[in-house]
Enzyme design. Structure first.
Site, PDB file in Angstrom:
ATOM      1  N   THR A  48       0.831  -1.206   0.000  1.00 15.90           N
ATOM      2  CA  THR A  48       0.000   0.000   0.000  1.00 15.90           C
ATOM      3  C   THR A  48       0.868   1.261   0.000  1.00 15.90           C
ATOM      4  OG1 THR A  48      -1.728  -1.196   1.175  1.00 15.90           O
ATOM      5  CG2 THR A  48      -1.874   1.204   1.201  1.00 15.90           C
ATOM      6  N   CYS A  49       1.958   1.228   0.721  1.00 11.94           N
ATOM      7  CA  CYS A  49       2.855   2.387   0.779  1.00 11.94           C
ATOM      8  C   CYS A  49       3.430   2.691  -0.601  1.00 11.94           C
ATOM      9  CB  CYS A  49       3.989   2.119   1.762  1.00 11.94           C
ATOM     10  SG  CYS A  49       3.430   1.654   3.410  1.00 11.94           S
TER      11      CYS A  49
END
Length: 162
Positions: A48-49
């Site tokens: 997600t980052c």
């Protein structure tokens, strides 16, 4: 205790990659007398980052500048070597986003933003958040309920709130 709107950021020394290697960065030198966005991620190169959070600030960087933001800073509990390589891999460095490591999680813990997820290999990492900081004080704080979610802390989420 978790930092809240109106609080002054704690003193912190983070680390970035410079031309000669790792360089200390006093966070106050980035925030005093300035308007900055600080967003934090659980880990460089994590799904997600890497695919959502950093790209959201690359997309919105110019819109933040139009609102008077002087600098966008990404913080992660990673070493400066990882942060430097991650900035290059995502295009964040080329976009002008400052990539700072908090290798011992001192800043993250001082904010009350640490969490651990041992099954994923994440120990003393940062919760996912984005904040607007004006002259060293938090004026807006968007904290995600889950480290795998990037909505209110995304560039677009914070931008909509300022």
């Amino acid at each position: 205790m978790t930092i809240t709107v109106g609080d002054k950021l704690p003193d912190a020394t983070l680390v970035q990659m410079g031309g000669e290697g790792p360089e200390p960065v006093e966070l106050s030198s980035k925030t005093d007398g300035r308007k900055v966005v600080i967003f934090a991620v659980p880990g460089a190169f994590t799904p997600t980052c890497h695919s959502a959070h950093v790209p959201s600030f690359i997309r919105t960087k110019d819109q933040f500048a139009e609102k008077g933001v002087d600098e966008i800073i990404c913080v992660s509990v990673n070493d400066p070597f990882v942060m430097g390589n991650w900035g290059e891999a995502t295009g964040a460095s080329d976009a002008g986003i400052t990539m700072l490591g908090d290798p011992e999680a001192k800043f993250t813990k001082a904010l009350g933003m640490e969490f651990s997820a041992p099954p994923a290999g994440l120990i003393d990492r940062s919760k996912r958040y984005a904040m607007l900081v004006e002259d060293g004080k938090v004026s807006r704080l968007n904290l995600e309920d889950s480290p795998g979610t990037c909505e209110v802390s995304a560039g677009e989420g914070l931008l909509a709130d300022i």
